[in-house]
Design a protein around this motif. Structure first.
Motif, short mmCIF file in Angstrom:
data_model
loop_
_atom_site.label_atom_id
_atom_site.label_comp_id
_atom_site.label_asym_id
_atom_site.label_seq_id
_atom_site.Cartn_x
_atom_site.Cartn_y
_atom_site.Cartn_z
N LEU A 1 -110.52 -51.34 -45.65
CA LEU A 1 -109.91 -52.48 -46.04
C LEU A 1 -108.41 -52.41 -46.00
CD1 LEU A 1 -112.59 -53.84 -48.74
CD2 LEU A 1 -112.38 -54.84 -46.40
N VAL A 2 -108.03 -51.48 -46.61
CA VAL A 2 -106.51 -51.24 -46.57
C VAL A 2 -105.82 -50.99 -45.24
CG1 VAL A 2 -104.77 -49.71 -47.73
CG2 VAL A 2 -106.77 -50.11 -48.89
N VAL A 3 -106.64 -50.49 -44.37
CA VAL A 3 -106.04 -50.26 -43.19
C VAL A 3 -105.97 -51.87 -42.19
CG1 VAL A 3 -106.40 -49.66 -40.82
CG2 VAL A 3 -106.58 -47.86 -42.66
N LEU A 4 -106.74 -52.43 -42.65
CA LEU A 4 -106.96 -53.96 -41.78
C LEU A 4 -105.85 -54.69 -42.49
CD1 LEU A 4 -110.77 -54.17 -41.03
CD2 LEU A 4 -108.55 -53.39 -39.63
N LEU A 5 -105.89 -54.69 -44.11
CA LEU A 5 -105.03 -55.64 -44.70
C LEU A 5 -103.76 -55.35 -45.07
CD1 LEU A 5 -107.98 -56.50 -47.49
CD2 LEU A 5 -107.11 -57.90 -45.64
N VAL A 6 -103.48 -53.92 -44.96
CA VAL A 6 -102.07 -53.63 -45.33
C VAL A 6 -101.78 -52.66 -44.11
CG1 VAL A 6 -100.28 -52.62 -47.25
CG2 VAL A 6 -102.79 -53.62 -47.73
N ASP A 7 -101.65 -51.57 -44.21
CA ASP A 7 -101.29 -50.51 -43.02
C ASP A 7 -101.84 -49.14 -43.33
OD1 ASP A 7 -99.66 -49.29 -44.95
OD2 ASP A 7 -97.71 -50.00 -44.23
N THR A 8 -101.49 -48.36 -42.33
CA THR A 8 -102.13 -46.96 -42.31
C THR A 8 -101.43 -46.18 -43.47
OG1 THR A 8 -102.39 -47.34 -39.93
CG2 THR A 8 -102.33 -45.00 -40.91
N ASN A 9 -100.06 -46.19 -43.80
CA ASN A 9 -99.64 -45.39 -44.57
C ASN A 9 -100.27 -45.45 -46.12
OD1 ASN A 9 -97.78 -44.34 -42.64
ND2 ASN A 9 -96.19 -45.71 -42.98
N LEU A 10 -100.13 -46.75 -46.42
CA LEU A 10 -101.06 -47.05 -47.48
C LEU A 10 -102.38 -46.66 -47.75
CD1 LEU A 10 -99.03 -50.32 -48.42
CD2 LEU A 10 -98.96 -48.28 -49.83
N ALA A 11 -102.94 -46.68 -46.65
CA ALA A 11 -104.40 -46.29 -46.48
C ALA A 11 -104.53 -45.06 -46.92
CB ALA A 11 -105.02 -46.73 -45.04
N VAL A 12 -103.66 -43.96 -46.06
CA VAL A 12 -103.75 -42.81 -46.28
C VAL A 12 -103.51 -42.35 -47.98
CG1 VAL A 12 -102.36 -40.24 -46.18
CG2 VAL A 12 -102.89 -41.89 -44.11
N ILE A 13 -102.50 -42.97 -48.64
CA ILE A 13 -102.59 -42.72 -49.97
C ILE A 13 -103.82 -43.39 -50.83
CG2 ILE A 13 -100.93 -43.47 -52.08
CD1 ILE A 13 -98.62 -43.59 -50.22
N PHE A 14 -104.08 -44.30 -50.60
CA PHE A 14 -105.24 -44.93 -51.12
C PHE A 14 -106.51 -43.82 -50.75
CE2 PHE A 14 -109.47 -47.04 -50.56
CZ PHE A 14 -109.54 -47.83 -51.69
N GLY A 15 -106.58 -43.38 -49.83
CA GLY A 15 -107.59 -42.30 -49.46
C GLY A 15 -107.55 -41.10 -50.51
N VAL A 16 -106.35 -40.68 -50.68
CA VAL A 16 -106.28 -39.30 -51.45
C VAL A 16 -106.45 -39.85 -52.94
CG1 VAL A 16 -104.52 -37.77 -52.42
CG2 VAL A 16 -104.53 -38.51 -49.99
N ILE A 17 -105.98 -41.18 -53.58
CA ILE A 17 -106.35 -41.34 -55.01
C ILE A 17 -107.84 -41.76 -55.02
CG2 ILE A 17 -106.05 -43.20 -56.42
CD1 ILE A 17 -103.43 -43.85 -55.12
N LEU A 18 -108.59 -42.00 -54.17
CA LEU A 18 -110.08 -42.58 -54.26
C LEU A 18 -110.50 -41.13 -54.39
CD1 LEU A 18 -112.39 -44.49 -54.41
CD2 LEU A 18 -112.31 -44.27 -51.85
N ALA A 19 -110.58 -40.42 -53.39
CA ALA A 19 -111.25 -39.09 -53.23
C ALA A 19 -110.91 -38.38 -54.62
CB ALA A 19 -110.82 -38.12 -52.26
#
Length: 780
Positions: free
Chosen positions: A409-427
């Protein structure tokens, strides 16, 4: 009287300035409402990331019978003090003892021998030319030499030794023989007693040179002699003093025997220090208890080991620890949110709706954690209902959780860079919740796979393919994690792998389900929406093709140019292409006023003033925005309609107005011939501005070369740059150079040559048919 604790005004001002600067650097444009919103989100995420499960643990004594089975609700470690003590003792015993080697003793021995010979030669007044001179050992001479040597050396020397050395005039060769013999005996090292060495035969000893601090590990302690062996060896080498006759030789050997002394000694202090350090380096031995492991079964007798584990479990599950866990988790969540906010403010300036995106990402994070909590509860219920021990571990079923749907969702709605940060936080939060690094690694790999799989996707089925790829990567992750953990239980690994496959498919399904909802609520344009708008069969584009065919074909070519340029500089090629399709839709209302649609009709601007013509030409921007509003086009597309012209001057009509005003003392205001703007605010808008101009001007070129095209593009880019059109976007000179080469490749493909077909001279045919066409028009 002034307060001694008050802060001076200047210091207070500097302190306030420092704190204000720190706030700006850390939080950026943070308002009070933003802070309150962030605290609420932090509290929600903390509640989702902390495990609230509590179970009462009975207090048993050794020998009691357990009433019911007790399983570890969390993974924990129990320190084993007995095993730790044994391991540290073994580590200490493995360190070889340290023995000091005093090489200064060897040097002192050599010095004493050489000093004796040197002083003897001085007494006899022997120079270097008479080194082999012999003397008669008469009693007066012997007494005189003996007396003087004892006086000079300050010690008692056997008179018989002086007699033998006197005869040979304290010969240098004899001196060297005696020094070499003594050094050969002393050099490997001489200990006082063999017993101090043999007890370390299994470890060897470390021989530490006290002079140079060099160390050497001696595996064979018998290579170091004790004092008795050294003196025995000295007597065995008596024949090496061949210059002396046998009586004198025995006297010299007795003298050397008295000089031999131990030079190796046990250093207990250093040995104990090193052994203490080795013992201190040993980590505490812990007993790893995995979540779900049965600590004690109902009806079993409580042993010491089980009691230690139960006490450790009670400490871990103590309610008093919950406050600390909550505080720690809250601190981490606040840090993560601050990192996310700072990244949005300072490194994602292209996102104008910072607050909107921040709330979106935090909401997706909370939703993902909530779904994960649900799967944890479901996994616990499934594990407790199974009787097969290998499948009754709850963590097996955690891997069915669709971790990656948030990153999708973050990749599609925002961008790749923020999706990477999101993935680290979620994990990180998922791993903290179940206290399992395996889950954290699994979630991180899944999130990264989703991010890279959807980076610049080109088709609508990308989410489905991403789900299948996620399932495959999840299986590989499960296998890798189980190989790191022993033992490898096949039935559990198989079930866990199936859960991983299910988790990948569920992630794609959940993302597809939530994407339209979030896209609508947060008013965000995704690439999926852009793909839908790129359909050339859409009603508005079909209408453009019919009512303004020149504009339509211009838009298609501009889209091709913009897409190639965006790919070259790392911008969004899909947004650039789709924006090009719609950038001139406003020309539908007055298509006949634009030169690309005036194939055979006269130019209507010939009967209009330049000012009126400029108003009509500029009106297609306003008309385009009205049509875009009616069609509910995304904001990103609507932004490109005015920005692709910026505030550029309509040069043709401006120059026409200036020519008409010559000789009339009229001043032409350039601003009246500019587009309304705004200037490009994104790289995609800047690319579209260049592509729009380049496509139009390239039609004036006949048989252009690559260098001509690149020069043309650079000239257009320089004009826009000089006019300040790129002041509000982050395009660079290097980007402009890459764009020029990308345009060149496309335009050279459009300007390709064709061979002349024999018998088809279309230029001649056109001249022959033109009179008949004109006559037909007059008849009509």
């Amino acid at each position: 009287m002034s307060d001694p604790f008050s802060i001076p005004t200047a210091s207070r001002r500097r302190l306030l300035q420092f704190l204000d600067g720190l706030k700006r650097r850390l939080a950026g444009p943070l308002r009070a409402v933003d802070l309150m919103c962030g605290l609420v989100l932090a509290i929600v995420l903390t509640l989702l990331a902390v495990d609230f499960e509590f179970r009462s643990i009975p207090r048993y004594e050794i020998g009691d019978i357990a009433v019911a089975a007790i399983k570890a609700p969390v993974e924990m470690t129990v320190p084993d003090e007995v095993a730790t003590a044994k391991k540290r003792a073994a580590a200490a015993e493995s360190i070889p003892p340290v023995f000091d080697l005093d090489t200064d003793a060897n040097a002192a021995l050599e010095t004493e021998i050489r000093n004796l010979f040197a002083q003897g030669r001085v007494v006899l007044r022997i120079d270097e030319t008479h080194t082999r001179r012999r003397f008669s050992a008469s009693e007066p001479l012997l007494s005189r030499v003996h007396s003087q040597l004892e006086t000079k050396l300050g010690k008692s020397i056997p008179k018989e030794l002086i007699r033998g050395l006197l005869v040979y005039g304290f010969n240098r060769e004899l001196e060297s023989q005696m020094v070499e013999l003594a050094q050969n005996v002393m050099r490997p090292g001489v200990a006082n007693s063999r017993d101090s060495l043999t007890r370390f035969q299994s470890l060897g000893v470390i021989l530490h040179d006290t002079t140079t601090n060099d160390e050497k590990l001696i595996r064979d302690v018998y290579s170091i002699r004790d004092l008795r062996q050294a003196r025995s060896l000295l007597r065995q080498k008596e024949a090496e003093l061949f210059l002396l006759p046998e009586p004198d030789r025995r006297v010299a050997m007795a003298y050397l025997d008295g000089l031999i002394a131990p030079n190796v000694s046990y250093n207990a202090t250093e040995t104990n220090i090193r052994r203490g350090e080795a013992a201190g380096d040993v980590d505490t031995v812990v007993l790893q208890i995995k979540k779900g492991k049965t600590i004690v079964r109902g009806g079993d007798e409580i042993t010491t080991t089980e009691l230690v584990q139960l006490e450790a479990l009670r400490r871990v599950r103590n309610r008093g620890r919950m406050v600390e866990r909550m505080a720690g988790t809250f601190g981490l969540v606040c840090f993560f949110l601050l990192v996310l906010w700072r990244f949005l403010v300072y490194f994602q300036t292209k996102h104008r709706k910072i607050h909107n995106h921040f709330v979106l990402i935090a909401s997706v994070l909370a939703s993902t954690l909530l779904v994960f909590r649900g799967f944890v509860a479901l996994g616990t219920l499934v594990a407790e209902s199974l009787t097969v021990e290998s499948l009754s571990q709850p963590e097996i079923y955690y891997y069915a959780a669709p971790f990656a749907f948030g990153s999708i969702l973050v990749v599609l709605l925002v961008d790749t860079n923020l999706a990477v940060i999101f993935g680290v936080i979620l994990a990180s939060l998922a791993g903290l919740f179940v206290r399992d690094y395996g889950v954290m690694v699994y979630a991180l790999l899944g999130n990264f796979t989703a991010i890279f799989a959807l980076n610049h996707y080109k088709e609508r089925a990308a989410i489905v393919k991403c789900g299948l790829l996620l399932g495959f990567v999840n299986i590989l992750s499960v296998l890798a994690l189980n190989l790191l953990r022993a033992p490898f239980v096949w039935d559990a690994v198989l079930v866990q792998s199936l859960c991983g496959l299910l988790g990948g498919i569920l992630a794609a399904m959940l993302a597809s389900l939530l994407l339209p909802l979030l896209e609508h609520v947060f008013e965000i344009t995704t690439d999926i929406r852009l793909l839908e708008l790129s359909n050339l069969n859409s009603p508005i584009l079909r209408r453009l093709a019919v009512e303004a065919p020149g504009t339509y074909h211009h838009s298609i070519i501009v889209g091709t140019l913009a897409e190639a340029a965006a790919e070259a500089i790392g911008a969004n090629p899909l947004l650039a292409r789709v924006g090009a399709y719609y950038h001139d839709i406003g020309k539908i209302k007055r298509a006949e006023y634009y030169v690309e649609n005036q194939s055979f009709a006269p130019n209507k601007h010939d009967r209009l003033t330049p000012a009126m013509s400029s108003l009509i030409i500029a009106s297609h921007v306003r008309d385009g925005l009205e049509i875009a509003e009616q069609l509910k086009l995304p904001q990103k597309i609507k932004d490109l309609i005015p920005q692709h012209h910026g505030t550029k001057v309509m040069t043709y009509f401006y120059q026409k107005a200036k020519d008409a005003a010559e000789g009339k003392n009229q001043v032409i205001d350039e601003n009246k011939f500019r587009y309304p703007g705004p200037k490009p605010k994104s790289r995609e808008a800047a690319i579209l501005m260049l592509a729009d101009s380049v496509e139009a001007i390239s039609r004036t070129l006949t048989d252009p070369s690559p260098s001509q095209i690149i020069a043309m593009v650079k000239h257009i880019a320089y004009q826009n740059f000089s006019d300040g059109q790129f002041d509000e976007c982050d395009i660079t000179m290097r980007d402009l150079d890459l764009i020029a080469h990308a345009f060149m490749r496309i335009l050279m493909g459009m300007q390709h040559r064709r061979i002349d077909y024999p018998g088809f001279d279309f230029n001649k045919i056109e001249k022959e048919e033109r009179p008949s066409l004109e006559s037909n028009q007059r008849i009509q």
